[in-house]
Design a protein around this motif. Structure first.
Motif, PDB file in Angstrom:
ATOM      1  N   SER A   7       0.852  -1.176   0.000  1.00 54.57           N
ATOM      2  CA  SER A   7       0.000   0.000   0.000  1.00 54.57           C
ATOM      3  C   SER A   7       0.893   1.233   0.000  1.00 54.57           C
ATOM      4  N   SER A   8       0.628   2.155  -0.898  1.00 56.38           N
ATOM      5  CA  SER A   8       1.339   3.436  -0.881  1.00 56.38           C
ATOM      6  C   SER A   8       0.741   4.270   0.242  1.00 56.38           C
ATOM      7  N   ILE A   9       1.603   4.937   1.005  1.00 58.95           N
ATOM      8  CA  ILE A   9       1.087   5.768   2.087  1.00 58.95           C
ATOM      9  C   ILE A   9       1.544   7.205   1.918  1.00 58.95           C
ATOM     10  N   GLN A  10       0.715   8.108   2.369  1.00 57.29           N
ATOM     11  CA  GLN A  10       1.057   9.523   2.373  1.00 57.29           C
ATOM     12  C   GLN A  10       1.941   9.749   3.585  1.00 57.29           C
ATOM     13  N   SER A  11       3.208   9.961   3.341  1.00 58.88           N
ATOM     14  CA  SER A  11       4.178  10.036   4.431  1.00 58.88           C
ATOM     15  C   SER A  11       3.809  11.056   5.496  1.00 58.88           C
ATOM     16  N   GLU A  12       3.492  12.266   5.088  1.00 60.31           N
ATOM     17  CA  GLU A  12       3.248  13.336   6.046  1.00 60.31           C
ATOM     18  C   GLU A  12       2.146  12.983   7.033  1.00 60.31           C
ATOM     19  N   ALA A  13       1.119  12.300   6.581  1.00 58.38           N
ATOM     20  CA  ALA A  13      -0.033  12.021   7.438  1.00 58.38           C
ATOM     21  C   ALA A  13       0.023  10.647   8.093  1.00 58.38           C
ATOM     22  N   TYR A  14       0.668   9.659   7.457  1.00 60.18           N
ATOM     23  CA  TYR A  14       0.523   8.283   7.935  1.00 60.18           C
ATOM     24  C   TYR A  14       1.816   7.535   8.242  1.00 60.18           C
ATOM     25  N   LEU A  15       2.965   8.074   7.911  1.00 56.90           N
ATOM     26  CA  LEU A  15       4.198   7.323   8.108  1.00 56.90           C
ATOM     27  C   LEU A  15       4.405   6.922   9.569  1.00 56.90           C
ATOM     28  N   LEU A  16       4.319   7.878  10.471  1.00 54.44           N
ATOM     29  CA  LEU A  16       4.551   7.562  11.881  1.00 54.44           C
ATOM     30  C   LEU A  16       3.459   6.651  12.440  1.00 54.44           C
ATOM     31  N   SER A  17       2.231   6.802  11.953  1.00 48.41           N
ATOM     32  CA  SER A  17       1.154   5.883  12.378  1.00 48.41           C
ATOM     33  C   SER A  17       1.445   4.468  11.905  1.00 48.41           C
ATOM     34  N   CYS A  18       1.940   4.340  10.681  1.00 51.74           N
ATOM     35  CA  CYS A  18       2.284   3.011  10.161  1.00 51.74           C
ATOM     36  C   CYS A  18       3.461   2.412  10.935  1.00 51.74           C
ATOM     37  N   GLN A  19       4.431   3.246  11.284  1.00 52.97           N
ATOM     38  CA  GLN A  19       5.546   2.743  12.096  1.00 52.97           C
ATOM     39  C   GLN A  19       5.035   2.255  13.451  1.00 52.97           C
ATOM     40  N   ARG A  20       4.143   3.020  14.060  1.00 56.00           N
ATOM     41  CA  ARG A  20       3.565   2.599  15.350  1.00 56.00           C
ATOM     42  C   ARG A  20       2.781   1.307  15.177  1.00 56.00           C
ATOM     43  N   TYR A  21       2.001   1.211  14.102  1.00 58.74           N
ATOM     44  CA  TYR A  21       1.218   0.001  13.841  1.00 58.74           C
ATOM     45  C   TYR A  21       2.141  -1.222  13.763  1.00 58.74           C
ATOM     46  N   ILE A  22       3.207  -1.084  12.993  1.00 61.33           N
ATOM     47  CA  ILE A  22       4.139  -2.204  12.799  1.00 61.33           C
ATOM     48  C   ILE A  22       4.854  -2.543  14.104  1.00 61.33           C
ATOM     49  N   GLU A  23       5.371  -1.543  14.777  1.00 63.89           N
ATOM     50  CA  GLU A  23       6.186  -1.804  15.957  1.00 63.89           C
ATOM     51  C   GLU A  23       5.367  -2.197  17.182  1.00 63.89           C
ATOM     52  N   LEU A  24       4.056  -1.912  17.168  1.00 66.28           N
ATOM     53  CA  LEU A  24       3.179  -2.357  18.265  1.00 66.28           C
ATOM     54  C   LEU A  24       2.500  -3.686  17.948  1.00 66.28           C
ATOM     55  N   ASN A  25       2.700  -4.197  16.753  1.00 66.74           N
ATOM     56  CA  ASN A  25       2.070  -5.469  16.362  1.00 66.74           C
ATOM     57  C   ASN A  25       2.412  -6.616  17.324  1.00 66.74           C
ATOM     58  N   PRO A  84      13.086  11.160   6.774  1.00 67.13           N
ATOM     59  CA  PRO A  84      13.134  12.595   7.107  1.00 67.13           C
ATOM     60  C   PRO A  84      12.090  13.012   8.150  1.00 67.13           C
ATOM     61  N   LEU A  85      10.904  12.380   8.155  1.00 66.29           N
ATOM     62  CA  LEU A  85       9.910  12.728   9.175  1.00 66.29           C
ATOM     63  C   LEU A  85      10.374  12.318  10.577  1.00 66.29           C
ATOM     64  N   TYR A  86      11.041  11.187  10.659  1.00 65.07           N
ATOM     65  CA  TYR A  86      11.614  10.777  11.946  1.00 65.07           C
ATOM     66  C   TYR A  86      12.692  11.768  12.365  1.00 65.07           C
ATOM     67  N   LEU A  87      13.552  12.137  11.436  1.00 67.73           N
ATOM     68  CA  LEU A  87      14.621  13.085  11.736  1.00 67.73           C
ATOM     69  C   LEU A  87      14.061  14.434  12.186  1.00 67.73           C
ATOM     70  N   SER A 118      -4.804  -3.515  -0.927  1.00 69.02           N
ATOM     71  CA  SER A 118      -3.767  -2.863  -1.731  1.00 69.02           C
ATOM     72  C   SER A 118      -4.211  -1.473  -2.196  1.00 69.02           C
ATOM     73  N   GLN A 119      -4.812  -0.744  -1.282  1.00 70.88           N
ATOM     74  CA  GLN A 119      -5.273   0.609  -1.563  1.00 70.88           C
ATOM     75  C   GLN A 119      -4.291   1.609  -0.963  1.00 70.88           C
ATOM     76  N   PRO A 120      -4.146   2.787  -1.568  1.00 67.86           N
ATOM     77  CA  PRO A 120      -3.289   3.811  -0.968  1.00 67.86           C
ATOM     78  C   PRO A 120      -3.899   4.321   0.343  1.00 67.86           C
ATOM     79  N   LEU A 121      -3.062   4.836   1.208  1.00 64.58           N
ATOM     80  CA  LEU A 121      -3.492   5.344   2.505  1.00 64.58           C
ATOM     81  C   LEU A 121      -3.097   6.805   2.592  1.00 64.58           C
ATOM     82  N   GLY A 122      -4.092   7.672   2.645  1.00 63.27           N
ATOM     83  CA  GLY A 122      -3.818   9.102   2.714  1.00 63.27           C
ATOM     84  C   GLY A 122      -5.096   9.902   2.651  1.00 63.27           C
ATOM     85  N   ASP A 123      -4.960  11.227   2.566  1.00 63.32           N
ATOM     86  CA  ASP A 123      -6.144  12.073   2.479  1.00 63.32           C
ATOM     87  C   ASP A 123      -6.688  12.071   1.050  1.00 63.32           C
TER      88      ASP A 123
END
Length: 200
Positions: free
Chosen positions: A51-69, A110-113, A149-154
């Motif tokens: 799934s393509s994700i909109q980094s600005e809005a969802y990257l950190l949420s996706c990281q949290r989702y993965i790391e809290l799995n 870059p968003l993490y940085l 397999s849908q994109p995730l974003g606004d």
């Protein structure tokens, strides 16, 4: 996780590099496992999902989702305790788990940085993101996008993806479309307008 793997990748300009990476990974890993455990055949039961994700809005949420799995699955009580997570690198500054590689396995986005001016402040801000659980709605949006397999974003991001790909992207119900009876079919044909049908 014992039955699946999550990779959060930021591909270079060549979009086809992600499928090539996964094909190569599949071939090499399957060969290694088959040789090491004296077995044959494939390891994967299906094609990978992406799934393509909109980094600005969802990257950190996706990281949290993965790391809290692993925490949600009851495998560990803290994401830092899961061996195969990037959490220790992002939140605690631990070194790359596969230091022998010529290229680092974990490259900070870059968003993490942008979470802090230095490593300590970034790590503290990242740990703060994990003080609360990811809400059920966010989990459900991420799962739906990935499974279909849908994109995730606004809406603007989704429109841009649709224009680039040339295919209308929308969440669709599972299974085959319901068959219309003759009366419903005739009624829908009467109100039909040209160019309104979506076969995608």
């Amino acid at each position: 996780m014992t039955n699946h793997v999550h990779l959060l990748l930021t591909p270079p300009a060549q979009v086809e590099s992600v499928p090539r990476l996964l094909i190569m990974l599949g071939r090499r890993y399957v060969q290694y496992i088959n040789k090491a455990y004296r077995r044959t055949g494939t390891l994967w039961d299906s094609r990978y999902k992406s799934s393509s994700i909109q980094s600005e809005a969802y990257l950190l949420s996706c990281q949290r989702y993965i790391e809290l799995n692993p925490v949600r699955a009851g495998m560990v009580d803290d994401p830092a305790h899961y061996r195969w997570s990037s959490y220790r690198s992002h939140a605690l500054g631990a070194g790359d788990p596969v230091a022998a590689l010529s290229q680092p396995l974990i490259t900070p986005h870059p968003l993490y940085l942008g979470l802090g001016a230095n490593a300590e402040s970034r790590q503290a801000a990242y740990r703060a993101l994990f003080r609360s659980e990811l809400d059920r709605e966010a989990i459900s949006h991420i799962r739906l996008a990935l499974n279909q397999s849908q994109p995730l974003g606004d809406a603007r991001f989704l429109d841009r993806i649709e224009q680039m790909v040339g295919v209308r992207r929308e969440a669709r119900p599972r299974g085959r479309p319901r068959k219309l009876d003759a009366a419903e079919d005739a009624g829908s044909m009467v109100g039909m307008d040209s160019g309104v049908l979506d076969f995608g």
